[in-house]
Design an enzyme around this catalytic site. Sequence first.
Site: not given
Ligand code: ARG
Length: 477
Positions: A162, A283, A289, A296, A331
């Site tokens: 705590h 700072s 500081k 952080e 991605k």
């Molecule tokens: N750039 C696409 C991805 O990252 C690749 C696959 C695209 N496929 C398609 N049928 N448009 O998923």
Amino acid sequence: MGRSPERTKAWGGRFREATDEVVEAYTSSLASDLRMAAQDIHGSIAHVHALARAGLLSAKEARTLERGLKSVGREIAAGRFSAQAGDEDVHMAVERRLTELVGPVGGKVHTGRSRNDQVATDLRLWLRDEIDAFSEDVRVLIRALAGRARSDGDVILPGYTHLQRAQPVLLAHHWLAYVEMLLRDLDRLADVRRRVDVLPLGAGALAGAGFALDRAAVARELGFAAITRNSLDAVSDRDFVVEFLAAAALVAMHLSRLSEEMVLWATEEFGFITLPDAFATGSSMMPQKKNPDVAELARGRTGRVYGALIAVLTLLKGLPLSYNRDLQEDKPPLFEAAESVRASVRVLARMLPRLEIHTGRMRAGAGGFALATELADHLVENGLPFRQAHEVVGRLVAWCVENGRALESLQDAELARFSPHFRSGAKRGLDVGRAVERRKIAGGTARKNVQRRLAELDRLGLVGERRARRPRRGSRN
Ligand code: ARG
């Protein structure tokens, strides 16, 4: 047979109008997936070999394609590659450049393959490498923590619950708590890696490639342990991304907790540590500081990793089988989260060995009322049931608080007023060193336990900043 206005596109044949430029920019993923170029080329070369083995390419064509792919790889690695507006993604960009270099035979590389199985393959290759590099970074951080545990061997600080002082513990025990968390993280990463390590190539767009390609041979060439068993699943599965992000989120959370403690400990109020100047900032207004910005930011960046996990889970939840373009959105969060958490691991590993520990402050905080449990345990050893012992010491503490007395200052006669179970040795228990040493139970904070765990970690090569710093045979330090 008029030429399609989309003749520059791999799929232009079907279209009578060029893609709107805003759409082109909107749909392109090149800015983020170019980082998978090496994997894309590696995968394509293995695919070329499979095509040649299946008799779909002559040996000469295969050699030309392989050479061409390697040139494209070198151009990208050297930063000599120039993307074009029509390059939708890394796969198209590589194929476009390949065809520029080797001529129309470049058009054969995509035989029996779709970008759907291609992107899944690239992503798995990329993530496998990333997991290996990330795990190595985590190991370096473990070594830094365990190295601290070794050099801070005898330091005692108050342990907290705590955020209230609770009982004395070894600082080494505290550092090794983080080592346990990170070891679980390594275990999780290794577990995720097993499911990443499966080859989707051969799944084609969704139904399986129309040619008899030897998938097992491709898997061997790319170092995959297995091949996917269902083509629909192969092109639409991103579970491995979610699993990785979940494992990364736990790493980030562990770093964040460690960082929070560094922030607290560096305050004047705690005064447990001083951060190295090289890892703190000032700072712009207040000259006195010295701020713990590194800790952080490591704490703050955790949010990005959680965000990435939720982003990908949300992305997947409504998708019908099989591939959907939504999947392209996996991605940016994956790459960003991976980069962010790895950067935090690395910076903390550099900072930890350089902390200055204020052992006196820590030890002072570990005494006083943090030793109350020792008195209760003393009463138990002399036959009082624990509940009553707790009550007795509770009254004793309240009396001390009211009268401005320290536990250590109590005389035997004063103790006796609270319980006849106090023996003359009671006060000897009021010692932080003794309190630590009494906890010899497995997993407890006693020095012997901590040393034993450190020795185990040492045998695994997990103590010290790097292996080279481990003492040589015969020498002790
Ligand atoms: N750039 C696409 C991805 O990252 C690749 C696959 C695209 N496929 C398609 N049928 N448009 O998923």
